[in-house]
Design an enzyme around this catalytic site. Structure first.
Site, PDB file in Angstrom:
ATOM      1  N   PHE A 133      -6.408  86.834  14.003  1.00  0.00           N
ATOM      2  CA  PHE A 133      -7.539  85.934  13.786  1.00  0.00           C
ATOM      3  C   PHE A 133      -7.082  84.504  14.014  1.00  0.00           C
ATOM      4  O   PHE A 133      -5.911  84.183  13.829  1.00  0.00           O
ATOM      5  CB  PHE A 133      -8.104  86.103  12.369  1.00  0.00           C
ATOM      6  CG  PHE A 133      -9.501  86.651  12.360  1.00  0.00           C
ATOM      7  CD1 PHE A 133      -9.730  88.003  12.535  1.00  0.00           C
ATOM      8  CD2 PHE A 133     -10.595  85.810  12.202  1.00  0.00           C
ATOM      9  CE1 PHE A 133     -11.017  88.517  12.548  1.00  0.00           C
ATOM     10  CE2 PHE A 133     -11.889  86.310  12.211  1.00  0.00           C
ATOM     11  CZ  PHE A 133     -12.099  87.667  12.381  1.00  0.00           C
ATOM     12  N   GLN A 254     -18.700  74.283   8.711  1.00  0.00           N
ATOM     13  CA  GLN A 254     -18.016  74.876   9.858  1.00  0.00           C
ATOM     14  C   GLN A 254     -18.996  75.378  10.919  1.00  0.00           C
ATOM     15  O   GLN A 254     -19.942  76.090  10.594  1.00  0.00           O
ATOM     16  CB  GLN A 254     -17.180  76.061   9.379  1.00  0.00           C
ATOM     17  CG  GLN A 254     -16.520  76.805  10.526  1.00  0.00           C
ATOM     18  CD  GLN A 254     -15.413  77.704  10.028  1.00  0.00           C
ATOM     19  OE1 GLN A 254     -15.667  78.820   9.612  1.00  0.00           O
ATOM     20  NE2 GLN A 254     -14.191  77.221  10.033  1.00  0.00           N
ATOM     21  N   HIS A 256     -19.118  77.803  13.923  1.00  0.00           N
ATOM     22  CA  HIS A 256     -18.372  78.916  14.514  1.00  0.00           C
ATOM     23  C   HIS A 256     -18.604  78.874  16.015  1.00  0.00           C
ATOM     24  O   HIS A 256     -19.729  78.695  16.468  1.00  0.00           O
ATOM     25  CB  HIS A 256     -18.886  80.231  13.910  1.00  0.00           C
ATOM     26  CG  HIS A 256     -18.014  81.401  14.185  1.00  0.00           C
ATOM     27  ND1 HIS A 256     -17.820  81.897  15.451  1.00  0.00           N
ATOM     28  CD2 HIS A 256     -17.282  82.188  13.355  1.00  0.00           C
ATOM     29  CE1 HIS A 256     -16.998  82.940  15.383  1.00  0.00           C
ATOM     30  NE2 HIS A 256     -16.658  83.135  14.125  1.00  0.00           N
ATOM     31  N   LEU A 266     -24.006  85.699  14.759  1.00  0.00           N
ATOM     32  CA  LEU A 266     -22.561  85.645  14.963  1.00  0.00           C
ATOM     33  C   LEU A 266     -22.005  86.757  15.838  1.00  0.00           C
ATOM     34  O   LEU A 266     -22.340  87.919  15.663  1.00  0.00           O
ATOM     35  CB  LEU A 266     -21.852  85.713  13.612  1.00  0.00           C
ATOM     36  CG  LEU A 266     -20.389  85.301  13.719  1.00  0.00           C
ATOM     37  CD1 LEU A 266     -20.276  83.801  13.844  1.00  0.00           C
ATOM     38  CD2 LEU A 266     -19.596  85.779  12.534  1.00  0.00           C
ATOM     39  N   GLU A 269     -15.185  86.475  15.348  1.00  0.00           N
ATOM     40  CA  GLU A 269     -13.928  86.040  15.953  1.00  0.00           C
ATOM     41  C   GLU A 269     -13.033  87.234  16.283  1.00  0.00           C
ATOM     42  O   GLU A 269     -12.108  87.130  17.078  1.00  0.00           O
ATOM     43  CB  GLU A 269     -13.225  85.126  14.939  1.00  0.00           C
ATOM     44  CG  GLU A 269     -12.126  84.307  15.504  1.00  0.00           C
ATOM     45  CD  GLU A 269     -11.664  83.274  14.480  1.00  0.00           C
ATOM     46  OE1 GLU A 269     -12.502  82.560  13.915  1.00  0.00           O
ATOM     47  OE2 GLU A 269     -10.445  83.208  14.255  1.00  0.00           O
ATOM     48  N   HIS A 366     -22.149  77.817  10.387  1.00  0.00           N
ATOM     49  CA  HIS A 366     -21.636  79.085   9.884  1.00  0.00           C
ATOM     50  C   HIS A 366     -21.249  79.055   8.416  1.00  0.00           C
ATOM     51  O   HIS A 366     -21.700  79.861   7.627  1.00  0.00           O
ATOM     52  CB  HIS A 366     -20.426  79.449  10.739  1.00  0.00           C
ATOM     53  CG  HIS A 366     -19.781  80.754  10.375  1.00  0.00           C
ATOM     54  ND1 HIS A 366     -20.476  81.942  10.437  1.00  0.00           N
ATOM     55  CD2 HIS A 366     -18.528  81.061   9.960  1.00  0.00           C
ATOM     56  CE1 HIS A 366     -19.668  82.930  10.068  1.00  0.00           C
ATOM     57  NE2 HIS A 366     -18.488  82.426   9.752  1.00  0.00           N
TER      58      HIS A 366
HETATM   59  C1  FAD Z   1     -22.239  86.715  10.155  1.00  0.00           C
HETATM   60  C2  FAD Z   1     -21.088  86.319   9.267  1.00  0.00           C
HETATM   61  C3  FAD Z   1     -19.854  86.918   9.432  1.00  0.00           C
HETATM   62  C4  FAD Z   1     -18.790  86.561   8.599  1.00  0.00           C
HETATM   63  N1  FAD Z   1     -17.585  87.181   8.776  1.00  0.00           N
HETATM   64  C5  FAD Z   1     -16.567  86.883   7.936  1.00  0.00           C
HETATM   65  C6  FAD Z   1     -15.330  87.567   8.042  1.00  0.00           C
HETATM   66  O1  FAD Z   1     -15.141  88.449   8.864  1.00  0.00           O
HETATM   67  N2  FAD Z   1     -14.341  87.218   7.184  1.00  0.00           N
HETATM   68  C7  FAD Z   1     -14.501  86.243   6.233  1.00  0.00           C
HETATM   69  O2  FAD Z   1     -13.575  85.984   5.487  1.00  0.00           O
HETATM   70  N3  FAD Z   1     -15.687  85.606   6.107  1.00  0.00           N
HETATM   71  C8  FAD Z   1     -16.717  85.907   6.923  1.00  0.00           C
HETATM   72  N4  FAD Z   1     -17.908  85.250   6.783  1.00  0.00           N
HETATM   73  C9  FAD Z   1     -18.106  84.344   5.645  1.00  0.00           C
HETATM   74  C10 FAD Z   1     -18.329  85.175   4.388  1.00  0.00           C
HETATM   75  O3  FAD Z   1     -19.038  86.341   4.685  1.00  0.00           O
HETATM   76  C11 FAD Z   1     -19.116  84.417   3.327  1.00  0.00           C
HETATM   77  O4  FAD Z   1     -18.606  83.130   3.164  1.00  0.00           O
HETATM   78  C12 FAD Z   1     -19.003  85.141   1.980  1.00  0.00           C
HETATM   79  O5  FAD Z   1     -19.359  86.499   2.141  1.00  0.00           O
HETATM   80  C13 FAD Z   1     -19.881  84.474   0.943  1.00  0.00           C
HETATM   81  O6  FAD Z   1     -19.915  85.292  -0.195  1.00  0.00           O
HETATM   82  P1  FAD Z   1     -20.587  84.803  -1.529  1.00  0.00           P
HETATM   83  O7  FAD Z   1     -20.314  85.876  -2.512  1.00  0.00           O
HETATM   84  O8  FAD Z   1     -20.134  83.446  -1.851  1.00  0.00           O
HETATM   85  O9  FAD Z   1     -22.159  84.690  -1.216  1.00  0.00           O
HETATM   86  P2  FAD Z   1     -23.227  85.615  -0.464  1.00  0.00           P
HETATM   87  O10 FAD Z   1     -22.692  86.902  -0.003  1.00  0.00           O
HETATM   88  O11 FAD Z   1     -23.870  84.737   0.546  1.00  0.00           O
HETATM   89  O12 FAD Z   1     -24.272  85.949  -1.605  1.00  0.00           O
HETATM   90  C14 FAD Z   1     -25.098  84.974  -2.190  1.00  0.00           C
HETATM   91  C15 FAD Z   1     -25.940  85.633  -3.240  1.00  0.00           C
HETATM   92  O13 FAD Z   1     -26.616  84.644  -3.997  1.00  0.00           O
HETATM   93  C16 FAD Z   1     -27.925  85.044  -4.230  1.00  0.00           C
HETATM   94  N5  FAD Z   1     -28.731  83.849  -4.474  1.00  0.00           N
HETATM   95  C17 FAD Z   1     -28.710  82.669  -3.800  1.00  0.00           C
HETATM   96  N6  FAD Z   1     -29.589  81.814  -4.337  1.00  0.00           N
HETATM   97  C18 FAD Z   1     -30.167  82.451  -5.372  1.00  0.00           C
HETATM   98  C19 FAD Z   1     -31.161  82.095  -6.305  1.00  0.00           C
HETATM   99  N7  FAD Z   1     -31.771  80.906  -6.294  1.00  0.00           N
HETATM  100  N8  FAD Z   1     -31.520  83.007  -7.240  1.00  0.00           N
HETATM  101  C20 FAD Z   1     -30.952  84.231  -7.278  1.00  0.00           C
HETATM  102  N9  FAD Z   1     -30.003  84.618  -6.404  1.00  0.00           N
HETATM  103  C21 FAD Z   1     -29.620  83.737  -5.465  1.00  0.00           C
HETATM  104  C22 FAD Z   1     -28.309  85.849  -2.998  1.00  0.00           C
HETATM  105  O14 FAD Z   1     -29.333  86.735  -3.299  1.00  0.00           O
HETATM  106  C23 FAD Z   1     -27.001  86.580  -2.718  1.00  0.00           C
HETATM  107  O15 FAD Z   1     -26.952  87.755  -3.482  1.00  0.00           O
HETATM  108  C24 FAD Z   1     -18.974  85.588   7.614  1.00  0.00           C
HETATM  109  C25 FAD Z   1     -20.213  84.989   7.438  1.00  0.00           C
HETATM  110  C26 FAD Z   1     -21.249  85.333   8.276  1.00  0.00           C
HETATM  111  C27 FAD Z   1     -22.562  84.631   8.088  1.00  0.00           C
END
Ligand code: FAD
Length: 594
Positions: A133, A254, A256, A266, A269, A366
């Site tokens: 990566f 960021q 991407h 997306l 990568e 991203h």
């Molecule tokens: C397409 C894509 C591919 C990616 N690939 C990678 C990868 O391969 N490797 C890597 O390390 N990272 C990757 N990332 C980044 C990574 O996936 C995210 O940064 C990470 O999963 C975020 O996790 P989180 O638990 O912080 O939030 P999220 O998984 O975004 O979850 C947020 C949660 O908050 C809840 N929520 C938000 N606001 C409210 C509200 N007002 N009331 C109630 N609930 C709410 C939503 O319902 C959801 O359940 C990728 C991101 C994307 C978009």
């Protein structure tokens, strides 16, 4: 404070307050950060997960490429190498004490996932497989790219999210899916819960808790071309801001490099990790001009800038604003086994079969490096520095520890979300052992939320939320993307102020209480505008270029003046700034070359 009596409060201002729920811990969100915290705390305490979308639809499930850990399953690796790469990748803005925790605990977190049942891809001898990566290297950057990203084909996030959901169910976590959290209940730096809207049935609910944890994800949806889910609207940071907590490093977002052209969806990568090329209109692998050593596997900020420059100088494909990602030389077998989802996405959205044709791509908004400031145990910092909010924790993309600084390395985010989610869970357990009582609930805990809902439902203005949102996203993509400059940011700031003013004059058509997505759209837009205002002001304020923040009018990194974190909050109707130093332990800032 008079405690609220759940039996007596109904139908305030026409909006029913349906109930008060009491739990030891209320976790907001159901992505990796939130559910990893929930699994941890639920071993000892009563935990509720409140999420606006069904848990397994959280954006974490869309993560494709992998989760970083120096397991050394494929080749020699050390946490010190991972630390160096992360510090350098952050353009030296990441706090090195936090980064050390991230890289040292990474192998433990990945092995725990394995034991919870996560279906990782395997090496021929049965160990967790690892792939290349961007920005991850051997021997403190002196060697080539390293096999460090653990993965489950190109559906790593899906595999990990489902594993956590199953483990939450096993631990007896109580789920409240499709509850939109509107606000935090914080008085005198003590958090006693959150207020939420029941999306399915309507009604305001109070969640009264000893500890609240936010894992609400990122805010890149404020851009038109974005890779992130529609629900990633920055609600968590906006709620913190409204509760008087500053936001950290919001100028750093960021881009991407490989979003599907126009859609922004997306292309992981992993496509470049598996050997994909980036080519311009002349068929040239232009990365040799920008990162001769690491080529397509330079960090994302470097690759996005290179692509944008090729496009801006007329070398996009056919002179247009996209570049080609070429996977053809990898062959059908490799594409279909290692990158099946990419093949499917390119086909479904672009009608491109990447076995026979290159994929049109452009940089896409991203990942949010900035967010709610926390300490290394995920406790939220009331002033962004030392003062803590009792009972309030945050982790994952909504938080800023800060381990990614000005630019995150690929695969470090699934790691950060899981690892700091786990730490948040452990911190909450420690806190609850010493603080057994529920804090008092202020009598007016739900007042603001009820007024907001009531205000939107009864508003009679002429503005449409969809139009304001589209304008905001368009403006952000045009003026605050890969390259920025003071003149455009000034105009953008005025534009955002005018959009905020228009937001005060909205009207929604659906006045109902059940499944009113018109209402949810309006609530999300209000929060996105809050976050946008802070991001634009922070970008204008930082007069240097570093990581994901590139100013054409200040093209150089300026360590003398800007080796510091931004803390931004609203004061008397304007954005005010404060700063804190970067924690530097092992690696002194150097010029960043790849
Ligand atoms: C397409 C894509 C591919 C990616 N690939 C990678 C990868 O391969 N490797 C890597 O390390 N990272 C990757 N990332 C980044 C990574 O996936 C995210 O940064 C990470 O999963 C975020 O996790 P989180 O638990 O912080 O939030 P999220 O998984 O975004 O979850 C947020 C949660 O908050 C809840 N929520 C938000 N606001 C409210 C509200 N007002 N009331 C109630 N609930 C709410 C939503 O319902 C959801 O359940 C990728 C991101 C994307 C978009």
């Amino acid at each position: 404070m008079t405690p609220i009596d759940p039996e007596t409060i109904h139908d305030v201002e026409g909006v029913p307050l349906h109930s008060v729920h009491r739990h030891d811990v209320v976790v907001v969100g159901a992505g990796l950060a939130a559910m990893r915290a929930a699994v941890e705390a639920a071993k000892d305490y009563d935990v509720a997960v409140v999420s606006k979308v069904f848990p397994t639809r959280s954006h974490s499930g869309a993560a494709q490429g992998g989760i970083a850990a120096s397991l050394a399953n494929e080749e020699e690796d050390h946490w010190e190498w991972h630390m160096f790469d992360t510090v350098k990748g952050s353009d030296y803005l990441g706090d090195q004490d936090g980064i050390e925790i991230l890289v040292r605990e990474a192998p433990v977190v990945v092995r725990e996932f394995e034991h919870m049942g996560a279906p990782f891809s395997r090496t021929p001898d049965g160990r967790i497989a690892q792939r290349l990566f961007g920005g991850h290297t051997k021997n403190f950057g002196k060697g080539g790219p390293i096999l460090r990203a653990c993965y489950a084909a190109d559906r790593t996030g899906h595999a990990l999210l489902h594993t956590l959901y199953e483990n939450c169910v096993k631990e007896g976590v109580r789920f409240y899916p499709e509850f939109y959290v509107l606000g935090l209940i914080v008085r005198d730096d003590v958090c006693s819960g959150v207020v939420a809207w029941d999306v399915v049935n309507g009604g305001v609910h109070v969640f009264h808790a000893k500890a609240v944890m936010f894992g609400t994800g990122g805010h890149a949806r404020i851009f038109r071309i974005a890779s992130i889910s529609l629900s990633s609207t920055g609600d968590g940071p906006a709620m913190a801001l409204r509760a008087g907590i500053p936001l950290e490093d919001m100028e750093f977002l960021q881009f991407h490099p490989t979003g599907l052209y126009i859609h922004g969806i997306l292309v992981s990568e992993a496509a470049r990790g598996e050997g994909g090329y980036l080519v311009n209109d002349a068929g040239e692998r232009f990365m040799k001009k920008y990162a001769p050593d690491k080529m397509e596997l330079a960090p994302r900020d470097v690759v996005s800038r290179a692509m944008q420059r090729e496009i801006d100088e007329g070398r996009g494909i056919g002179g247009k604003d996209f570049i080609h990602l070429d996977l053809r030389h990898l062959g059908k077998d490799k594409i279909m086994t290692q990158l099946p989802q990419i093949h499917e996405l390119a086909w479904k959205f672009m009608h491109v079969d990447c076995v026979t044709n290159p994929i049109p791509i452009q940089p896409t908004a991203h990942y949010s490096m900035g967010g709610i400031p926390t300490d290394n145990d995920c406790q939220v910092l009331a002033d962004g520095k030392a003062k803590k909010v009792a009972g309030f924790y945050a982790a994952g993309e909504c938080a800023c520890v800060s381990v990614h600084g000005a630019n995150r390395l690929g695969t470090n985010s699934l790691l950060e979300a899981s690892l700091f989610g786990r730490r948040a869970g452990k911190s909450i357990v420690r806190f609850l052992r010493t603080e057994p009582a529920l804090p008092d609930l202020p009598a007016d805990a739900a007042k603001e939320a009820i007024e907001e809902i009531d205000g939107i439902l009864s508003a009679t203005g002429s503005e449409k939320t969809g139009a304001i949102r589209a304008e905001m996203q368009q403006q952000m993509t045009a003026n605050c993307a890969v390259y920025r400059n003071g003149c455009n940011l000034e105009q953008l700031r005025a534009e955002v102020a005018s959009l905020r003013e228009r937001y005060g004059r909205i009207r929604i058509d659906d006045k109902g209480k059940t499944f009113n997505m018109d209402l949810i759209d309006a609530l999300e837009l209000g929060r996105m505008l809050d976050v946008t205002e802070i991001m634009v002001a922070s970008a204008l304020n930082r007069t240097e270029s570093r990581g994901g923040h590139s100013r054409t009018d200040f093209p150089k990194r300026d360590d003398a003046n800007w080796l510091k974190h931004t803390l931004a909050h609203r004061k008397n109707g304007a954005v005010a700034f404060d700063y804190k130093p970067v924690v530097i332990t092992r690696f002194q800032p150097q010029e960043r070359k790849y």
